[in-house]
Structure formats: structure tokens, C-alpha cells
Design a protein around this motif. Structure first.
Motif, PDB file in Angstrom:
ATOM      1  N   GLY A   1      31.355  40.660  48.512  1.00  0.00           N
ATOM      2  CA  GLY A   1      32.424  40.137  49.359  1.00  0.00           C
ATOM      3  C   GLY A   1      33.815  40.552  48.909  1.00  0.00           C
ATOM      4  O   GLY A   1      33.986  41.373  47.989  1.00  0.00           O
ATOM      5  N   LEU A   2      34.804  39.970  49.563  1.00  0.00           N
ATOM      6  CA  LEU A   2      36.210  40.268  49.317  1.00  0.00           C
ATOM      7  C   LEU A   2      36.544  40.184  47.833  1.00  0.00           C
ATOM      8  O   LEU A   2      36.101  39.248  47.160  1.00  0.00           O
ATOM      9  CB  LEU A   2      37.093  39.256  50.076  1.00  0.00           C
ATOM     10  CG  LEU A   2      37.060  39.345  51.604  1.00  0.00           C
ATOM     11  CD1 LEU A   2      37.774  38.126  52.212  1.00  0.00           C
ATOM     12  CD2 LEU A   2      37.717  40.628  52.070  1.00  0.00           C
TER      13      LEU A   2
ATOM     14  N   LYS B   1      26.696  38.044  37.850  1.00  0.00           N
ATOM     15  CA  LYS B   1      26.713  36.601  38.134  1.00  0.00           C
ATOM     16  C   LYS B   1      25.525  36.063  38.917  1.00  0.00           C
ATOM     17  O   LYS B   1      25.321  34.843  38.947  1.00  0.00           O
ATOM     18  CB  LYS B   1      27.978  36.249  38.919  1.00  0.00           C
ATOM     19  CG  LYS B   1      29.249  36.372  38.105  1.00  0.00           C
ATOM     20  CD  LYS B   1      30.430  35.871  38.922  1.00  0.00           C
ATOM     21  CE  LYS B   1      31.637  35.610  38.043  1.00  0.00           C
ATOM     22  NZ  LYS B   1      32.780  35.121  38.783  1.00  0.00           N
TER      23      LYS B   1
HETATM   24  C1  LIG Z   1      32.958  36.589  42.355  1.00  0.00           C
HETATM   25  C2  LIG Z   1      33.335  35.789  43.518  1.00  0.00           C
HETATM   26  O1  LIG Z   1      33.526  34.598  43.452  1.00  0.00           O
HETATM   27  O2  LIG Z   1      33.440  36.458  44.693  1.00  0.00           O
HETATM   28  C3  LIG Z   1      34.013  36.014  45.841  1.00  0.00           C
HETATM   29  C4  LIG Z   1      34.914  34.956  45.926  1.00  0.00           C
HETATM   30  C5  LIG Z   1      35.477  34.621  47.142  1.00  0.00           C
HETATM   31  C6  LIG Z   1      35.166  35.370  48.280  1.00  0.00           C
HETATM   32  C7  LIG Z   1      35.720  35.114  49.549  1.00  0.00           C
HETATM   33  C8  LIG Z   1      36.686  33.998  49.754  1.00  0.00           C
HETATM   34  C9  LIG Z   1      35.353  35.918  50.627  1.00  0.00           C
HETATM   35  C10 LIG Z   1      34.454  36.982  50.446  1.00  0.00           C
HETATM   36  O3  LIG Z   1      34.146  37.781  51.375  1.00  0.00           O
HETATM   37  O4  LIG Z   1      33.933  37.202  49.227  1.00  0.00           O
HETATM   38  C11 LIG Z   1      34.263  36.443  48.173  1.00  0.00           C
HETATM   39  C12 LIG Z   1      33.703  36.750  46.941  1.00  0.00           C
END
Ligand SMILES: CC(=O)Oc1ccc2c(C)cc(=O)oc2c1
Length: 278
Positions: free
Chosen positions: A53-54, A64
């Protein structure tokens, strides 16, 4: 040309990172691969592609998710690409939800993004060809991801139902044309003509899917996820699944949020889900 940048033994298998010059994104790309114990040219294994993700890189899932023990047991390789092109010449944005770390797995059509931001071609074509040429893997592929990567996994599987045997997602953005993250990314990468956004939206793709192209899907969503209502919109996919009688299992989980704590709690189930089809 692949350059190996790390090799670490884990759960009896190997976690390795590589860089290579990618023709689809016109920059150096990094990816990670987990090879389960016993994978060899005489014992090729299937692959689960993981889209993060983002803000993530090839490292977040590998460090993780806690996926190695189960993947080793099931004999599944895992490939985790980066989430966007990167480098000094790659256009970026000050915010976490656009630019580097936020490629949204589309092929950008708008300048200046259209030179490098071709993550769709990278994940669908270039990376699998590279993996199949250089590692002891079969051509059987599943695809999974988280959040923006969950959007990528479902959307890519819906667009390429013969290339992937199954798809799964944690907390996916299922209807990017109708949420702030998706609207920002698609208007910048794809332009103002919203007709061009439809081909990258899982709800729209599923609405138009024909039964011959249905593939098994599993989606897990935390009910305590702060992004559920405004950005993820799981209920919009649920409606299409019901309308189309699509073989997608959607599991809602009380108390879980958007984090890797949630992913690590259910990643074994996702691997076992994919194993049935791989
Ligand atoms: C490592 C981790 O926590 O990755 C993470 C955190 C937040 C987000 C959000 C808010 C959006 C997303 O697309 O991916 C993402 C990944």
C-alpha cells in the motif's frame, strides 16, 4: 540484468532483494522474493505476488506480515515489488498519497507521470516474465495486496482472469473512482476524463465481468479501520458481489485496524486460500 542486493535465510527458505532496470517504468526497480525450502529447477514452485500500500516498498510485507513459515510449509514463493517508480528524475509529490510510493498500479497517460508511472505493465507483464526467467517458479500465479495494493491485486486479477488463479486483499480500496485517494491519483495519472478511470476500478470491472472469467477472491477488512468509510468502501464491492453472484468471500473483523497487525493475523489464511488454486 538482475543485481542481487541481499540474501537472508528464513523459515528454511531464502529472502532475497534485487534491483533491475525496468523497461516499463524507465527506472531502476527493486523487488523482494521469498523462495520456500526445496525450490529448485527440478522442483519449481508457484508464486503469490504481493502488492503493498501507500508509502510502502518491497520491504514492509516481507518484514511485518509474518508470512514465511506458512509459505515455506505450503511451498509458495512470494514476490513483492515496490509500490511505484523511484529516483531523482521520477516526478513526486509532497503528500504520502501520490507520487513515489503511490503508483496505484495504473499506466499513467498524463505528463509528466506517463514516462515512469506504468506500474500496471510492470506488475502484469515485466515482473512475472523476469521472475519466471530467473527463478525456480512455475507459471501458476496468485495475487494479493493491502489497501492501495489490495486495489491493485483485485483490479489486476479482474483484468487478467486467465493469468492469475486467485486473488485476495486486506483492506482494499475497492472503488477508487469514488474515494479521495483514488480521485486524486486517477485525475493526475489518467486525466480528467473519468471514462478512462473505469478500467482500473474493481467495482466497475466486476460489474462487467462474465461468468467464464470469474476467479476465486478473498477479502478481509477490519471494522475498526479508520479509512473504511471514506476511502475503502467495502460495502460497494459487497453489493456487486451479491448482484453478480461473484465467488468472492468478504470477511469483516471486529476490532482490527488498517495496520500490518491485521495482515499478520490473517496472512496464513490467505496463503492457504491461494494454495487451493495454485
Ligand atoms: C507499513 C504500513 O503500515 O503500511 C501502510 C500504512 C498505511 C497505509 C495507508 C493509510 C494506505 C495504504 O494504501 O497503505 C498503507 C500502508
Amino acid at each position: 540484468m538482475l543485481e542481487n542486493i541481499s540474501s537472508t535465510k528464513v523459515s528454511g527458505g531464502w529472502h532475497k532483494q534485487y534491483t533491475h532496470q525496468a523497461s516499463s517504468t524507465h527506472c531502476a526497480m527493486r523487488f523482494a522474493i521469498f523462495l520456500p525450502p526445496g525450490a529448485s529447477e527440478t522442483n519449481k514452485v508457484p508464486v503469490m505476488y504481493w502488492l503493498s500500500g501507500l508509502t510502502c516498498t518491497d520491504e514492509n510485507f516481507m518484514q511485518k506480515a509474518g508470512a514465511f513459515k506458512k509459505a515455506a510449509e505450503l511451498g509458495i514463493a512470494i514476490v513483492a515489488p515496490d509500490t511505484s517508480p523511484r529516483g531523482e528524475n521520477v516526478p513526486d509529490d509532497d503528500n504520502y498519497d501520490f507520487g513515489q510510493g503511490a503508483g496505484f498500479y495504473v499506466n499513467a497517460t498524463q505528463a509528466p507521470y506517463n514516462v515512469h508511472y506504468n506500474m500496471y505493465d510492470y506488475v502484469v507483464s515485466e515482473l512475472p516474465a523476469l521472475i519466471e526467467a530467473h527463478f525456480p517458479v512455475t507459471t501458476k500465479k496468485a495475487i494479493a495486496g493491502h489497501s492501495m495494493g489490495g486495489h491493485g491485486a483485485l483490479m489486476i486479477a479482474l483484468k487478467n482472469p486467465k493469468q492469475f488463479v486467485s486473488a485476495s486483499a486486506f483492506s482494499p480500496i475497492v472503488n477508487p473512482i469514488n474515494c479521495p485517494w483514488g480521485e486524486k491519483a486517477f485525475s493526475n495519472y489518467l486525466g480528467s476524463d473519468k471514462a478512462s478511470w473505469l478500467e482500473y476500478d474493481s467495482c466497475e470491472l466486476m460489474k462487467n465481468a462474465v461468468t467464464d472469467d470469474y476467479l476465486p477472491m478473498r477479502i478481509d477488512q477490519g471494522e475498526a479501520d479508520n479509512f473504511l468509510t471514506e476511502q475503502l468502501k467495502t460495502e460497494n464491492l459487497f453489493a456487486v458481489v451479491n448482484e453478480k453472484d461473484y465467488p468472492a468471500e468478504i470477511n469483516m473483523h471486529a476490532g482490527y485496524d488498517h495496520s500490518y497487525f491485521f495482515i499478520s493475523s490473517f496472512i496464513d489464511e490467505h496463503l492457504m486460500f491461494h494454495k487451493k488454486y495454485l
